[in-house]
Design a protein around this motif. Structure first.
Motif, PDB file in Angstrom:
ATOM      1  N   TYR A   8      13.824 -36.865 -45.341  1.00 32.43           N
ATOM      2  CA  TYR A   8      14.851 -37.509 -44.520  1.00 32.43           C
ATOM      3  C   TYR A   8      14.146 -37.947 -43.244  1.00 32.43           C
ATOM      4  O   TYR A   8      13.868 -37.141 -42.352  1.00 32.43           O
ATOM      5  CB  TYR A   8      15.993 -36.542 -44.216  1.00 32.43           C
ATOM      6  CG  TYR A   8      17.219 -37.222 -43.639  1.00 32.43           C
ATOM      7  CD1 TYR A   8      18.335 -37.471 -44.431  1.00 32.43           C
ATOM      8  CD2 TYR A   8      17.245 -37.641 -42.306  1.00 32.43           C
ATOM      9  CE1 TYR A   8      19.450 -38.106 -43.910  1.00 32.43           C
ATOM     10  CE2 TYR A   8      18.351 -38.280 -41.783  1.00 32.43           C
ATOM     11  CZ  TYR A   8      19.443 -38.509 -42.587  1.00 32.43           C
ATOM     12  OH  TYR A   8      20.542 -39.145 -42.059  1.00 32.43           O
ATOM     13  N   GLU A  58      22.166 -42.277 -48.588  1.00 32.10           N
ATOM     14  CA  GLU A  58      20.920 -42.523 -49.313  1.00 32.10           C
ATOM     15  C   GLU A  58      20.424 -41.251 -49.989  1.00 32.10           C
ATOM     16  O   GLU A  58      19.950 -41.278 -51.125  1.00 32.10           O
ATOM     17  CB  GLU A  58      19.857 -43.067 -48.359  1.00 32.10           C
ATOM     18  CG  GLU A  58      20.139 -44.476 -47.865  1.00 32.10           C
ATOM     19  CD  GLU A  58      19.108 -44.959 -46.865  1.00 32.10           C
ATOM     20  OE1 GLU A  58      18.037 -44.307 -46.715  1.00 32.10           O
ATOM     21  OE2 GLU A  58      19.344 -45.995 -46.216  1.00 32.10           O
ATOM     22  N   VAL A  74      14.549 -41.288 -47.241  1.00 30.29           N
ATOM     23  CA  VAL A  74      15.957 -41.600 -46.990  1.00 30.29           C
ATOM     24  C   VAL A  74      16.242 -41.504 -45.496  1.00 30.29           C
ATOM     25  O   VAL A  74      15.542 -40.813 -44.759  1.00 30.29           O
ATOM     26  CB  VAL A  74      16.902 -40.667 -47.780  1.00 30.29           C
ATOM     27  CG1 VAL A  74      16.654 -40.802 -49.272  1.00 30.29           C
ATOM     28  CG2 VAL A  74      16.747 -39.216 -47.338  1.00 30.29           C
ATOM     29  N   ALA A  75      17.277 -42.213 -45.057  1.00 31.29           N
ATOM     30  CA  ALA A  75      17.597 -42.244 -43.624  1.00 31.29           C
ATOM     31  C   ALA A  75      19.087 -42.069 -43.360  1.00 31.29           C
ATOM     32  O   ALA A  75      19.551 -42.308 -42.253  1.00 31.29           O
ATOM     33  CB  ALA A  75      17.102 -43.547 -43.000  1.00 31.29           C
ATOM     34  N   SER A  76      19.851 -41.650 -44.371  1.00 30.61           N
ATOM     35  CA  SER A  76      21.277 -41.376 -44.197  1.00 30.61           C
ATOM     36  C   SER A  76      21.707 -40.423 -45.295  1.00 30.61           C
ATOM     37  O   SER A  76      21.021 -40.284 -46.327  1.00 30.61           O
ATOM     38  CB  SER A  76      22.105 -42.669 -44.278  1.00 30.61           C
ATOM     39  OG  SER A  76      22.113 -43.159 -45.613  1.00 30.61           O
ATOM     40  N   ALA A  78      11.256 -46.350 -49.609  1.00 30.68           N
ATOM     41  CA  ALA A  78      12.261 -46.318 -48.543  1.00 30.68           C
ATOM     42  C   ALA A  78      13.570 -46.882 -49.090  1.00 30.68           C
ATOM     43  O   ALA A  78      13.700 -48.094 -49.293  1.00 30.68           O
ATOM     44  CB  ALA A  78      11.785 -47.130 -47.343  1.00 30.68           C
ATOM     45  N   ASN A 110      16.293 -51.305 -50.262  1.00 34.08           N
ATOM     46  CA  ASN A 110      17.290 -51.787 -51.234  1.00 34.08           C
ATOM     47  C   ASN A 110      17.783 -50.582 -52.018  1.00 34.08           C
ATOM     48  O   ASN A 110      17.037 -50.031 -52.827  1.00 34.08           O
ATOM     49  CB  ASN A 110      16.698 -52.832 -52.184  1.00 34.08           C
ATOM     50  CG  ASN A 110      17.777 -53.521 -53.011  1.00 34.08           C
ATOM     51  OD1 ASN A 110      18.769 -52.906 -53.400  1.00 34.08           O
ATOM     52  ND2 ASN A 110      17.589 -54.803 -53.285  1.00 34.08           N
ATOM     53  N   PRO A 111      19.024 -50.140 -51.767  1.00 30.91           N
ATOM     54  CA  PRO A 111      19.528 -48.911 -52.392  1.00 30.91           C
ATOM     55  C   PRO A 111      20.186 -49.109 -53.754  1.00 30.91           C
ATOM     56  O   PRO A 111      20.895 -48.220 -54.223  1.00 30.91           O
ATOM     57  CB  PRO A 111      20.562 -48.428 -51.370  1.00 30.91           C
ATOM     58  CG  PRO A 111      21.121 -49.703 -50.801  1.00 30.91           C
ATOM     59  CD  PRO A 111      19.960 -50.669 -50.764  1.00 30.91           C
ATOM     60  N   LYS A 155      16.355 -47.473 -47.848  1.00 31.59           N
ATOM     61  CA  LYS A 155      17.048 -48.472 -47.032  1.00 31.59           C
ATOM     62  C   LYS A 155      16.578 -49.899 -47.334  1.00 31.59           C
ATOM     63  O   LYS A 155      17.288 -50.864 -47.028  1.00 31.59           O
ATOM     64  CB  LYS A 155      16.873 -48.185 -45.540  1.00 31.59           C
ATOM     65  CG  LYS A 155      15.454 -48.147 -45.045  1.00 31.59           C
ATOM     66  CD  LYS A 155      15.432 -47.821 -43.556  1.00 31.59           C
ATOM     67  CE  LYS A 155      14.020 -47.488 -43.069  1.00 31.59           C
ATOM     68  NZ  LYS A 155      13.587 -46.157 -43.556  1.00 31.59           N
ATOM     69  N   ASN A 194      14.824 -40.082 -40.697  1.00 36.32           N
ATOM     70  CA  ASN A 194      15.470 -40.506 -39.450  1.00 36.32           C
ATOM     71  C   ASN A 194      15.385 -39.346 -38.456  1.00 36.32           C
ATOM     72  O   ASN A 194      15.980 -38.297 -38.683  1.00 36.32           O
ATOM     73  CB  ASN A 194      16.935 -40.873 -39.725  1.00 36.32           C
ATOM     74  CG  ASN A 194      17.592 -41.535 -38.529  1.00 36.32           C
ATOM     75  OD1 ASN A 194      17.133 -41.376 -37.396  1.00 36.32           O
ATOM     76  ND2 ASN A 194      18.655 -42.272 -38.770  1.00 36.32           N
TER      77      ASN A 194
END
Length: 235
Positions: free
Chosen positions: A97, A71, A66-68, A44, A48-49, A46, A99
């Motif tokens: 993705y 990312e 990813v969630a954006s 994930a 720590n990218p 998010k 989200n």
């Protein structure tokens, strides 16, 4: 990493200071692969990218959640040197993705990459069909989060009773429905959440197949607890 080495770094860089041991990253990834050999492990982003963390896990063979759009592009930077077909195979097979709610602008930017994206309602499906018709879709289920430190079921996921109708709607919109996903909540120490979620997903998969929709992915989310103290069971 030894205490002495940490003290040296603190003197050199000042505090507070974040130190990431990449040997531990590789070890943690290897532990997932050892104990869940048939499961594809997604990091994930998010969490720590940092690009060096992503690069280490990419080289170890990890997949990415990813969630954006930011990312997603960070992960894309790892594969942009690959030939187009290898890029597309990686995006479809090793990036999700996750989200369920996405702005129109995000979908428009994602569409050329043909990614897998999650959804949990009919309105989101209509939006995906309009702004990212090349995306594959994964339906997120609402499952029990009892006892988890952060309960996500109050925010995301469709009722399992509505799942097959949503899968059929996606198919009617000519979207490729690849599978189901769920999340039992962060820092989940109640293993029964996983058992119930898997049973619920199994029932949906069977009903979907009986109605002509065979799915190929089951995303079991995260929630595996970090052993902060002796009361948390080992992985």
């Amino acid at each position: 990493m030894t205490t002495r080495r940490l003290q040296e770094l603190a003197r050199k860089h000042g505090t507070p200071l974040v130190v990431i041991d990449h040997a531990v990253l590789r070890q943690n990834y290897a532990e997932f692969r050892k104990h869940l050999p048939k499961v594809q492990a997604y990091y994930a982003v998010k969490a720590n990218p940092d690009p060096d963390i992503l690069r280490t896990l990419y080289r170890a063979g990890a997949s990415f959640d990813v969630a954006s759009i930011a990312e997603f592009m960070q992960v894309y930077d790892l594969i942009k040197q690959l030939p187009p077909k290898q890029q597309q195979d990686f995006i479809w097979d090793k990036v999700i993705y996750a989200n369920p709610i996405k702005p129109r602008e995000t979908l428009e930017k994602l569409n050329p990459y043909k990614p897998l994206v999650t959804f949990d309602n009919a309105a989101e499906l209509e939006k995906i069909r309009r702004f990212a018709p090349h995306a594959g879709v994964v339906l997120r289920l609402r499952v029990p989060n009892t006892g988890s430190m952060v309960e996500l079921s109050s925010k995301f996921g469709c009722d399992p009773g509505d799942a097959v109708d949503l899968i059929r709607k996606a198919s009617d919109l000519h979207l490729v429905v690849e599978g189901l996903s769920f999340h039992v909540g962060s820092q989940c120490t109640n293993f029964e959440n996983f058992v119930q979620a898997l049973n619920m997903a199994s029932a949906v998969l069977r009903e979907a197949e009986a109605r002509g929709h065979k799915l190929s992915i089951l995303d079991i989310g995260g929630g595996f607890p970090v052993p902060y103290d002796r009361h948390v069971k080992p992985f």
